[in-house]
Enzyme design. Structure first.
Site, PDB file in Angstrom:
ATOM      1  N   HIS A  69      43.755  36.315  37.196  1.00 53.35           N
ATOM      2  CA  HIS A  69      43.722  37.398  38.184  1.00 53.35           C
ATOM      3  C   HIS A  69      44.675  37.115  39.333  1.00 53.35           C
ATOM      4  O   HIS A  69      44.869  35.963  39.744  1.00 53.35           O
ATOM      5  CB  HIS A  69      42.298  37.646  38.696  1.00 53.35           C
ATOM      6  CG  HIS A  69      41.641  36.481  39.370  1.00 53.35           C
ATOM      7  ND1 HIS A  69      41.809  36.198  40.708  1.00 53.35           N
ATOM      8  CD2 HIS A  69      40.783  35.533  38.900  1.00 53.35           C
ATOM      9  CE1 HIS A  69      41.089  35.141  41.036  1.00 53.35           C
ATOM     10  NE2 HIS A  69      40.465  34.707  39.956  1.00 53.35           N
ATOM     11  N   ASP A  71      44.400  38.570  42.431  1.00 55.46           N
ATOM     12  CA  ASP A  71      43.785  38.682  43.753  1.00 55.46           C
ATOM     13  C   ASP A  71      43.192  37.363  44.203  1.00 55.46           C
ATOM     14  O   ASP A  71      42.905  36.475  43.392  1.00 55.46           O
ATOM     15  CB  ASP A  71      42.717  39.771  43.756  1.00 55.46           C
ATOM     16  CG  ASP A  71      41.595  39.508  42.760  1.00 55.46           C
ATOM     17  OD1 ASP A  71      41.898  39.329  41.561  1.00 55.46           O
ATOM     18  OD2 ASP A  71      40.412  39.452  43.168  1.00 55.46           O
ATOM     19  N   ASP A 101      42.455  28.975  42.805  1.00 57.23           N
ATOM     20  CA  ASP A 101      41.765  30.158  42.261  1.00 57.23           C
ATOM     21  C   ASP A 101      42.575  31.416  42.539  1.00 57.23           C
ATOM     22  O   ASP A 101      42.311  32.100  43.516  1.00 57.23           O
ATOM     23  CB  ASP A 101      40.377  30.244  42.876  1.00 57.23           C
ATOM     24  CG  ASP A 101      39.504  31.306  42.256  1.00 57.23           C
ATOM     25  OD1 ASP A 101      39.868  31.815  41.178  1.00 57.23           O
ATOM     26  OD2 ASP A 101      38.461  31.640  42.838  1.00 57.23           O
ATOM     27  N   GLU A 133      39.341  40.748  40.570  1.00 56.02           N
ATOM     28  CA  GLU A 133      38.356  39.888  39.896  1.00 56.02           C
ATOM     29  C   GLU A 133      37.331  39.387  40.895  1.00 56.02           C
ATOM     30  O   GLU A 133      36.142  39.259  40.574  1.00 56.02           O
ATOM     31  CB  GLU A 133      39.072  38.714  39.221  1.00 56.02           C
ATOM     32  CG  GLU A 133      38.177  37.842  38.343  1.00 56.02           C
ATOM     33  CD  GLU A 133      37.470  36.710  39.096  1.00 56.02           C
ATOM     34  OE1 GLU A 133      36.570  36.077  38.505  1.00 56.02           O
ATOM     35  OE2 GLU A 133      37.817  36.449  40.274  1.00 56.02           O
ATOM     36  N   GLU A 134      37.784  39.106  42.107  1.00 53.57           N
ATOM     37  CA  GLU A 134      36.890  38.536  43.122  1.00 53.57           C
ATOM     38  C   GLU A 134      35.862  39.545  43.625  1.00 53.57           C
ATOM     39  O   GLU A 134      34.952  39.182  44.365  1.00 53.57           O
ATOM     40  CB  GLU A 134      37.710  37.981  44.292  1.00 53.57           C
ATOM     41  CG  GLU A 134      38.650  36.836  43.932  1.00 53.57           C
ATOM     42  CD  GLU A 134      37.931  35.546  43.578  1.00 53.57           C
ATOM     43  OE1 GLU A 134      36.679  35.543  43.536  1.00 53.57           O
ATOM     44  OE2 GLU A 134      38.610  34.531  43.347  1.00 53.57           O
ATOM     45  N   GLU A 161      40.573  30.112  34.745  1.00 55.46           N
ATOM     46  CA  GLU A 161      39.834  29.737  35.962  1.00 55.46           C
ATOM     47  C   GLU A 161      39.796  28.212  36.078  1.00 55.46           C
ATOM     48  O   GLU A 161      39.839  27.497  35.075  1.00 55.46           O
ATOM     49  CB  GLU A 161      38.417  30.295  35.910  1.00 55.46           C
ATOM     50  CG  GLU A 161      38.326  31.806  36.033  1.00 55.46           C
ATOM     51  CD  GLU A 161      38.543  32.310  37.454  1.00 55.46           C
ATOM     52  OE1 GLU A 161      38.696  31.487  38.374  1.00 55.46           O
ATOM     53  OE2 GLU A 161      38.556  33.544  37.628  1.00 55.46           O
ATOM     54  N   HIS A 347      37.741  29.147  47.504  1.00 56.24           N
ATOM     55  CA  HIS A 347      36.996  29.935  48.501  1.00 56.24           C
ATOM     56  C   HIS A 347      36.666  29.098  49.741  1.00 56.24           C
ATOM     57  O   HIS A 347      35.618  29.295  50.366  1.00 56.24           O
ATOM     58  CB  HIS A 347      35.699  30.500  47.897  1.00 56.24           C
ATOM     59  CG  HIS A 347      35.913  31.429  46.759  1.00 56.24           C
ATOM     60  ND1 HIS A 347      34.920  32.255  46.264  1.00 56.24           N
ATOM     61  CD2 HIS A 347      37.006  31.686  45.986  1.00 56.24           C
ATOM     62  CE1 HIS A 347      35.387  32.960  45.251  1.00 56.24           C
ATOM     63  NE2 HIS A 347      36.653  32.628  45.067  1.00 56.24           N
TER      64      HIS A 347
END
Length: 374
Positions: A69, A71, A101, A133-134, A161, A347
């Site tokens: 992804h 994003d 990520d 995706e997030e 991932e 994150h």
């Protein structure tokens, strides 16, 4: 461009989840076309963001999807040591939002394209890059729905991932919803004239929490911690002041479901409790925020064997985080997780990836190409 230069370029795009992503899509499209790949931009229904599907090698024949992804989560943490959207290198570590990520994985896939193009592939390798995706894997379902018109049914999907380059066979599914209760406000001295939305929501949440405790009774899957499905209320908001009857209240709830259990089905008792408030004069709204199924790849699957060969690591049975892999599997495409970086770095401030992890990922992708080359 080498992998570090590509990663620096990708991180410089602040492609935060839920925002337009045209700039990063355009750059990746141009890069892939320059490398000789066939590129399809797939606009999503939002109108301001798109998925990307890239094919290197012959379009005919069954190949593999390398999925990731574009994003990232916001970079609002005050603890960042530098600009999160500017790649910073310290020794063997590369810092920036999305480094782990999962723009590190995207950079590896893109850096591998020229080499793959030179291999004379007899079967294709596809890059499938998604948006949002997030926010609960909102973009990739549109990409997966378009696959029959883009390629023959893939042999498998490798979702990159962060897993420290160890293949992963399973994760739980997830569903999330926002509950909204609309009552009637007024002065708190006359509660008989109002409908307190906070009080009503409190009842719904009380029943939801009690219901969540029953999930600990099974079904069970000992590959996970905890080994059962779960429910939690993560956010609640409502009311204006202590002397005003609360006319509005919202709550965000999520469930995590073990394989074999539909995440959405676990929310049905909560939904029923919310809609029962209409009998008391409240207006209620159920907002589905996201849903994706669990991943449960067979231990002896051919895809797992391929990844074991390519990485030199036996697959890990399960992880606690969720990915787009379950959606590929739901669509009838074997899927597995394998990517550089560690989910524990994602994150958070000063997110980073190690150069050695990027090298291992490039080696894996190159090995996949070699398997498909003449």
């Amino acid at each position: 461009m080498n992998v570090e230069e590509i990663l620096a370029t990708l991180i410089a795009f602040p492609s935060v989840v839920g925002t337009p992503n045209g700039a990063i899509v355009d750059w990746i499209r141009d890069y892939c076309q320059a490398a000789g790949a066939e590129v399809t931009v797939l606009p999503g229904p939002e109108g301001d963001r798109s998925n990307l599907f890239v094919t290197i090698g012959p379009r005919e024949g069954r190949g593999y999807i390398i999925s990731g992804h574009m994003d990232v989560v916001p970079a609002d943490e005050p603890e960042w040591s530098s600009d999160p959207f500017f790649l910073r290198r310290e020794g063997g570590k590369l810092y920036g939002r999305g480094a782990t990520d999962m723009k590190g994985f995207l950079a590896c896939a893109l850096a591998a394209l020229p080499g793959l193009a030179a291999m004379n592939l007899r079967q294709p390798i596809h890059l499938a890059f998604s948006y949002d995706e997030e926010a609960g894997c909102r973009g990739v379902p549109h990409l997966i729905a378009a696959l029959p018109g883009l390629c023959e049914r893939p042999l498998g999907a490798i979702v990159g991932e962060p897993s420290r380059m160890q293949p992963v066979r399973a994760h739980k599914g997830k569903a999330a919803a926002r509950l909204e209760v609309i009552g009637r406000s007024g002065h708190s001295s006359r509660p008989d004239l109002g409908l307190n939305a906070v009080h009503a929501m409190a009842g719904v949440i009380t029943h939801a929490v009690a219901y969540s405790q029953s999930l600990a009774d099974g079904p069970f899957d000992d590959n996970f911690e905890p080994p059962y499905s779960s429910l939690q209320v993560g956010v609640i908001a409502g009311g204006q002041a202590v002397n005003i009857i609360a006319g509005h209240c919202t709550a965000d709830i999520e469930v995590r479901a073990v394989p074999g259990v539909s995440p959405s089905s676990l929310l049905e008792p909560v939904k029923a409790g919310l809609f029962a408030l209409r009998d008391s004069g409240f207006e209620v709204i159920w907002h589905e925020l996201s849903t994706y199924p669990a991943l449960a790849a067979a231990k002896g699957s051919e895809l797992a064997a391929v990844l074991t060969e390519l990485t030199g690591q036996e697959p890990l049975t399960a992880v606690s985080y969720g990915t787009e892999a379950g959606l590929y599997q739901q669509a009838g495409i074997d899927a597995i997780i394998c990517g550089p970086g560690d989910i524990g770095r994602a994150h958070r401030a000063d997110e980073y990836i190690e150069t050695g992890e990027l090298a291992a990922c490039r080696k894996m992708i190159h090995g996949l190409g070699a398997r498909l080359a003449t």
